[in-house]
Design an enzyme around this catalytic site. Sequence first.
Site, short mmCIF file in Angstrom:
data_model
loop_
_atom_site.label_atom_id
_atom_site.label_comp_id
_atom_site.label_asym_id
_atom_site.label_seq_id
_atom_site.Cartn_x
_atom_site.Cartn_y
_atom_site.Cartn_z
N SER A 16 0.67 -1.28 -0.05
CA SER A 16 0.03 0.05 0.01
C SER A 16 0.79 1.13 -0.02
CB SER A 16 -0.88 -0.16 1.33
OG SER A 16 -1.46 1.16 1.22
N LYS A 72 -14.50 -3.13 2.30
CA LYS A 72 -15.32 -2.16 2.06
C LYS A 72 -16.91 -2.15 2.28
CE LYS A 72 -12.53 0.17 -1.44
NZ LYS A 72 -12.23 1.03 -2.65
N ALA A 133 -17.28 -4.79 -12.45
CA ALA A 133 -18.39 -4.33 -11.95
C ALA A 133 -18.36 -4.70 -10.54
CB ALA A 133 -19.56 -5.34 -12.54
N GLY A 134 -17.12 -4.41 -9.69
CA GLY A 134 -16.81 -4.56 -8.21
C GLY A 134 -17.16 -3.10 -7.78
N GLY A 135 -16.63 -2.97 -6.43
CA GLY A 135 -16.84 -1.70 -5.78
C GLY A 135 -16.47 -0.66 -6.60
N ALA A 136 -15.22 -0.62 -7.35
CA ALA A 136 -14.85 0.67 -7.68
C ALA A 136 -15.60 1.06 -9.05
CB ALA A 136 -13.14 0.27 -8.42
N ARG A 156 -17.59 -10.26 -16.47
CA ARG A 156 -17.43 -11.56 -16.83
C ARG A 156 -18.72 -12.21 -16.49
NH1 ARG A 156 -12.24 -14.08 -13.78
NH2 ARG A 156 -12.65 -12.87 -11.75
N THR A 209 -11.08 -3.13 -13.12
CA THR A 209 -10.59 -4.51 -12.90
C THR A 209 -9.26 -4.55 -12.37
OG1 THR A 209 -9.70 -5.51 -14.90
CG2 THR A 209 -12.24 -5.63 -14.51
N LEU A 237 -7.83 2.56 -13.51
CA LEU A 237 -7.58 2.50 -12.23
C LEU A 237 -6.37 2.11 -11.46
CD1 LEU A 237 -10.54 3.64 -12.40
CD2 LEU A 237 -11.14 2.38 -10.27
P1 NAP Z 1 -13.69 -5.68 -6.73
O1 NAP Z 1 -14.66 -5.13 -5.89
O2 NAP Z 1 -12.73 -7.01 -6.38
O3 NAP Z 1 -13.79 -5.73 -8.22
C1 NAP Z 1 -13.21 -6.31 -9.17
C2 NAP Z 1 -13.94 -6.52 -10.67
O4 NAP Z 1 -12.93 -7.11 -11.60
C3 NAP Z 1 -15.04 -7.53 -10.29
O5 NAP Z 1 -15.99 -7.14 -11.37
C4 NAP Z 1 -14.25 -8.86 -11.01
O6 NAP Z 1 -15.04 -9.76 -11.44
C5 NAP Z 1 -13.43 -8.16 -12.16
N1 NAP Z 1 -12.25 -9.06 -12.25
C6 NAP Z 1 -11.29 -9.51 -11.63
N2 NAP Z 1 -10.53 -10.42 -12.24
C7 NAP Z 1 -10.99 -10.37 -13.67
C8 NAP Z 1 -10.46 -11.33 -14.59
N3 NAP Z 1 -9.45 -11.81 -14.70
N4 NAP Z 1 -11.43 -11.18 -15.78
C9 NAP Z 1 -12.45 -10.36 -15.73
N5 NAP Z 1 -12.81 -9.40 -14.63
C10 NAP Z 1 -12.19 -9.80 -13.46
O7 NAP Z 1 -12.19 -4.64 -6.69
P2 NAP Z 1 -12.49 -3.12 -6.70
O8 NAP Z 1 -12.44 -2.28 -5.44
O9 NAP Z 1 -13.44 -2.65 -7.74
O10 NAP Z 1 -11.00 -2.61 -7.51
C11 NAP Z 1 -10.81 -2.94 -8.72
C12 NAP Z 1 -9.57 -2.30 -9.22
O11 NAP Z 1 -9.42 -0.72 -8.99
C13 NAP Z 1 -8.27 -2.70 -8.10
O12 NAP Z 1 -7.09 -3.10 -8.93
C14 NAP Z 1 -7.81 -1.79 -7.31
O13 NAP Z 1 -7.00 -1.73 -6.90
C15 NAP Z 1 -8.41 -0.60 -8.27
N6 NAP Z 1 -8.66 0.76 -7.55
C16 NAP Z 1 -7.87 1.70 -7.60
C17 NAP Z 1 -8.23 2.97 -7.01
C18 NAP Z 1 -7.41 4.07 -7.00
O14 NAP Z 1 -7.52 5.08 -6.52
N7 NAP Z 1 -6.72 4.39 -8.33
C19 NAP Z 1 -9.40 2.84 -6.14
C20 NAP Z 1 -10.28 1.79 -6.17
C21 NAP Z 1 -9.62 0.72 -6.58
P3 NAP Z 1 -15.50 -11.03 -10.35
O15 NAP Z 1 -16.38 -10.54 -9.36
O16 NAP Z 1 -16.21 -11.89 -11.25
O17 NAP Z 1 -14.16 -11.57 -10.05
#
Ligand code: NAP
Length: 296
Positions: A16, A72, A133-136, A156, A209, A237
């Site tokens: 981090s 989260k 389609a996750g939290g971000a 997916r 993602t 992101l």
């Molecule tokens: P999350 O809630 O775990 O969501 C991740 C999403 O990506 C889900 O829809 C997941 O699908 C999909 N995914 C993961 N692996 C995949 C693959 N191999 N093929 C297709 N889809 C895939 O995570 P999040 O909190 O949204 O964060 C997502 C990314 O954004 C992370 O890398 C995080 O570090 C980054 N982020 C950056 C910031 C910033 O300030 N720059 C802020 C927030 C987040 P499934 O549910 O089917 O696995």
Amino acid sequence: MKEYHLGLIGYPLSHSLSPIIHQGFLKSCGLAGHYDLFPIQDDQSKEEKLQEIIQRIRSAELDGLNVTIPHKQNVITFLDGVTGDARIVGAVNTIYRKEGKIFGDNTDVSGFLADIERLIALEERGTAVVLGAGGAARAVTLGLIKKGWNVIITARRKEQAQQIVEQLAPLATHDVKWVNIFIQSLLFTELESFISERVNLISLIVNCTPIGMAGYPPIDLIPKTVQLNKNIKVYDLVYNPPETSLLKMARQLGLEGLNGMGMLIEQAARSFEIWTGVTLPRPLRISISPMIEETS
Ligand code: NAP
């Protein structure tokens, strides 16, 4: 002089950058304090540990916490309430104490909006494709529809994207400013034909993602065969490595792109401002690029 006790809960946390960012903010404001990492795994003991650490905010031992994957949503049941964008996004990245009560907010929405403006003028409303389609993705979609954008969410698992559509679509039609906005869900496999048929409509692609992150298997988020309009901007992101595979593809196609480092700093700034009540001077100045190379 007050000493701020801040930190981050989530797992894993070893890479981090938040401690560096927040120590930088404390220093730039002449405030004393520290920002620590509190790794809490997603196992059977997580509820007890989350409750325990939130109690430390209640007792004023800690002044505030950031929350990252995988907690989260898990933290919400231990809070007295959620405020701001967390009420809509349903995920908390900032926990703070106010008048003896503990609240959760979400600064990812405003952090994203602040940074994306460096890439694209949001007032020129358009259509964005959100990958994931996750939290971000939920935070990014909310930010974009607040600014009057149409959003296509690709995942997916279509039901995951559809959940965001169902949750956020009513907002798009209940608010007069947001009339005519559409949100739609698609499978990654449907993306190629969708883009090909609407190549002049799409102006922004946002990766929400973890694909492209250092150590993550290389996958083409956008098939190489898709013809992208030269005006499309690409925001990732992911920020480690600074040029992700998606941003590399964008550069090779002559498209403008930006990684999520700016969003990381912007969302952190908003958390810091909630905890301290201090408004950080803009533009935010934090130098962390050497650290990225070390952690990748
Ligand atoms: P999350 O809630 O775990 O969501 C991740 C999403 O990506 C889900 O829809 C997941 O699908 C999909 N995914 C993961 N692996 C995949 C693959 N191999 N093929 C297709 N889809 C895939 O995570 P999040 O909190 O949204 O964060 C997502 C990314 O954004 C992370 O890398 C995080 O570090 C980054 N982020 C950056 C910031 C910033 O300030 N720059 C802020 C927030 C987040 P499934 O549910 O089917 O696995």
